[in-house]
Design an enzyme around this catalytic site. Structure first.
Site, PDB file in Angstrom:
ATOM      1  N   ASP A  81      28.110  37.267 -14.484  1.00 31.05           N
ATOM      2  CA  ASP A  81      27.165  36.677 -15.443  1.00 31.05           C
ATOM      3  C   ASP A  81      26.363  35.498 -14.898  1.00 31.05           C
ATOM      4  O   ASP A  81      26.760  34.835 -13.944  1.00 31.05           O
ATOM      5  CB  ASP A  81      27.899  36.248 -16.720  1.00 31.05           C
ATOM      6  CG  ASP A  81      29.052  35.267 -16.446  1.00 31.05           C
ATOM      7  OD1 ASP A  81      29.717  35.399 -15.401  1.00 31.05           O
ATOM      8  OD2 ASP A  81      29.268  34.365 -17.276  1.00 31.05           O
ATOM      9  N   GLU A 139      32.054  35.110 -17.469  1.00 29.98           N
ATOM     10  CA  GLU A 139      33.013  34.089 -17.005  1.00 29.98           C
ATOM     11  C   GLU A 139      32.652  32.701 -17.540  1.00 29.98           C
ATOM     12  O   GLU A 139      33.518  31.868 -17.748  1.00 29.98           O
ATOM     13  CB  GLU A 139      33.049  34.061 -15.462  1.00 29.98           C
ATOM     14  CG  GLU A 139      34.150  33.171 -14.891  1.00 29.98           C
ATOM     15  CD  GLU A 139      33.797  31.687 -14.874  1.00 29.98           C
ATOM     16  OE1 GLU A 139      34.704  30.853 -15.072  1.00 29.98           O
ATOM     17  OE2 GLU A 139      32.624  31.349 -14.674  1.00 29.98           O
ATOM     18  N   GLU A 140      31.341  32.475 -17.757  1.00 28.65           N
ATOM     19  CA  GLU A 140      30.853  31.127 -18.086  1.00 28.65           C
ATOM     20  C   GLU A 140      31.159  30.732 -19.534  1.00 28.65           C
ATOM     21  O   GLU A 140      30.310  30.816 -20.414  1.00 28.65           O
ATOM     22  CB  GLU A 140      29.336  31.040 -17.836  1.00 28.65           C
ATOM     23  CG  GLU A 140      28.921  31.275 -16.386  1.00 28.65           C
ATOM     24  CD  GLU A 140      29.266  30.107 -15.461  1.00 28.65           C
ATOM     25  OE1 GLU A 140      29.837  29.113 -15.936  1.00 28.65           O
ATOM     26  OE2 GLU A 140      28.964  30.226 -14.264  1.00 28.65           O
ATOM     27  N   HIS A 365      25.359  25.213 -11.299  1.00 29.38           N
ATOM     28  CA  HIS A 365      24.810  24.992 -12.654  1.00 29.38           C
ATOM     29  C   HIS A 365      23.590  24.057 -12.628  1.00 29.38           C
ATOM     30  O   HIS A 365      23.220  23.511 -13.656  1.00 29.38           O
ATOM     31  CB  HIS A 365      25.879  24.442 -13.627  1.00 29.38           C
ATOM     32  CG  HIS A 365      26.993  25.419 -13.889  1.00 29.38           C
ATOM     33  ND1 HIS A 365      27.712  25.435 -15.058  1.00 29.38           N
ATOM     34  CD2 HIS A 365      27.510  26.412 -13.142  1.00 29.38           C
ATOM     35  CE1 HIS A 365      28.625  26.389 -15.009  1.00 29.38           C
ATOM     36  NE2 HIS A 365      28.525  27.000 -13.831  1.00 29.38           N
TER      37      HIS A 365
HETATM   38 NI    NI Z   1      31.029  30.223 -11.415  1.00 24.95          NI
END
Ligand code: NI
Length: 394
Positions: A81, A139-140, A365
Site C-alpha cells: 500500500d 500496512e499503513e 512518509h
Molecule cells: Ni512502511
C-alpha cells in the site's frame, strides 16, 4: 547450494525489478484499494505456475511455491500500500495519482517479492520445502496483516517461519539491520473526551472549561515517560489531535484529544496505560470536568526470534560479506507484521536504502521520499537466500 548465486541472478534481473517498482510508483494505491497492484502480482505469480489465492483481506495475494524436495514452509511477506501524500520528488516515475504516493517504499517491497518468487522458482527442483509468498494490503495503520491472519494466511500450510523486510532510508545501501529480540514497538491509539459545562467566553466562572483542562492534560501526559518510567525503558506518548469549540466567544462543552502510545509491551505498557488514564481523569476531575479515555491496541511489538535472527546474521556475513550487519536497530515505529509473527518464529529485517550523495535520503512518509534502486536486486537476493537457508535447516 551456494546461496551467493541469488546475488548474480538478481543482478541480472535488476532492470526488470526497477521497471516494475517504477510502474508501481507511478500508480500508488491506498490500503485495501490495491486492485491494480494486486492484479499485476497475481498475473506474475500465475505466469510462474504458482497456486494463488486472491482477494485475501480485500486485495491480498498469496502464492505457494512448492519445491520438488520435501521440507518446511516459510512465509515471506511484502506490503503493497501507498500513503495519502502529494508527491514532490519530481522523479520521472513520480505518482500519477493526485494525493497518493508510495512514500514508504512498499512499491519496492512488492517488486522485491515478485523477484524473490522468480529467483526461487528458478531453483524449484532443488528447493527443499514450500515458500508462501504473501503480498499484503493496508500496512499503513489499517492492520491488513491482522485481517490476513483472521482470513487464514497462517493456515494450510502453516508456516514454520516468517520473514519480512523494510527498505530503510535512514541507513545507506549495504547496511542491514537484524535485531535479535524486540525490533519495533507496539502501538496503541489514544482517544480522550473531556466533558465540562459550556458557556459565555466572558463568563468563565459559570462554566467548567474543557479547553483549559485539555491544555493541562496534554502537558501532564508528558510526565508519564519523564517521571513515571524507568529512564532506561523506552516509551512514547504523543498527543497529535485536538478538537474543541467553533466560536471565539463560546467556551465549549466538550473537547477531544487523539494520539498514540508506543511501548515494547509488558510492565512498561501496563504502567503507561494506567498512568495515562489516571492523569487524564484526575486532571479533568480537578477542573470540574469528566473524562473518558479509550485506548485501543493497534499492533503488538515486532519481536524477532533470537535464534532465527542470529542465523540470518551469520548467513549475511557468509553470503554477502560486503554488507554491514547491525544487530541493534530498534525503533518506536510499529508494523502490523507483528500479527504474523505472534505465533510463528519470525524475523523482520531493515535494509538500508538511502544514498545522500544522490539526494535519496528523505525520510519515510515525506513528500520527497525516494530510495536508491540499486538496493532492489540486493534485497531480493537477501530474502531468497534467507528463505533457502531456513528451508535447508542450515
Ligand atoms: Ni512502511
Amino acid at each position: 547450494m551456494n546461496l551467493s548465486i541469488f546475488q548474480t541472478e538478481s543482478e541480472a534481473l535488476a532492470d526488470e525489478i526497477i521497471a516494475q517498482r517504477r510502474d508501481f510508483h507511478r500508480h500508488p494505491e491506498l490500503g485495501f484499494q490495491e486492485h491494480r497492484t494486486a492484479g499485476i502480482v497475481a498475473d506474475a505469480m500465475n505466469d510462474l505456475g504458482l497456486k494463488i489465492c486472491t482477494g485475501v483481506a480485500e486485495t491480498g495475494v498469496i502464492a505457494l511455491l512448492k519445491g520438488e524436495r520435501p521440507g518446511p514452509t516459510i512465509l515471506l511477506r511484502f506490503d503493497m500500500d501507498a500513503l495519502p501524500i502529494q508527491e514532490e520528488t519530481g522523479a520521472s516515475y513520480a505518482s500519477t495519482f493526485d494525493g497518493v504516493m508510495h512514500a514508504c517504499g512498499h512499491d519496492g517491497h512488492t517488486a522485491i517479492g515478485m523477484a524473490v518468487a522468480k529467483l526461487l522458482h528458478g531453483h524449484r527442483q532443488e528447493l527443499p520445502g514450500t515458500i508462501k509468498l504473501v503480498f499484503q494490503p493496508a500496512e499503513e495503520g489499517l492492520n491488513g496483516a491482522e485481517r490476513m491472519v483472521e482470513e487464514g494466511v497462517l493456515l494450510d500450510p502453516t508456516p514454520d517461519y516468517t520473514l519480512a523486510m523494510h527498505l530503510w532510508n535512514g541507513k545507506p545501501v549495504g547496511w542491514i539491520g537484524v535485531t535479535p529480540g524486540t525490533a519495533m514497538a507496539g502501538s496503541e491509539r489514544l482517544e480522550i473526551e473531556i466533558a465540562g459545562r459550556g458557556g459565555h467566553g466572558a463568563a468563565p466562572h459559570q462554566t467548567a472549561d474543557p479547553v483549559l483542562a485539555t491544555a493541562q492534560v496534554i502537558c501532564a501526559l508528558q510526565s508519564v515517560v519523564s517521571r513515571n518510567l524507568d529512564p532506561g525503558k523506552p516509551a512514547v506518548v504523543s498527543v497529535t489531535q485536538i478538537r474543541a469549540g467553533d466560536a471565539f466567544n463560546i467556551i465549549p462543552s466538550r473537547a477531544f484529544l487523539g494520539g498514540t502510545i508506543r511501548t515494547f509491551g509488558g510492565e512498561v505498557r501496563d504502567l503507561v496505560l494506567q498512568r495515562v488514564k489516571e492523569i487524564v481523569c484526575g486532571i479533568a476531575e480537578a477542573m470540574g470536568c469528566e473524562a473518558k479515555v479509550k485506548i485501543k491496541r493497534l499492533t503488538p511489538p515486532v519481536i524477532n526470534n533470537q535464534a532465527l535472527a542470529i542465523r540470518i546474521q551469520s548467513l549475511i556475513k557468509r553470503v554477502f560479506p560486503e554488507a554491514i550487519v547491525d544487530s541493534e536497530e530498534v525503533v518506536m515505529g510499529s508494523e502490523d507484521m507483528a500479527f504474523m509473527m505472534e505465533d510463528v518464529p519470525g524475523c523482520y529485517m531493515f535494509v538500508g536504502s538511502g544514498n545522500p550523495a544522490k539526494g535519496l535520503d528523505a525520510p519515510h512518509h515525506n513528500p520527497h521520499y525516494d530510495f536508491d534502486e540499486v538496493v532492489l536486486p540486493k534485497a531480493s537476493a537477501l530474502m531468497a537466500a534467507a528463505a533457502w537457508m531456513l528451508l535447508e535447516g542450515e
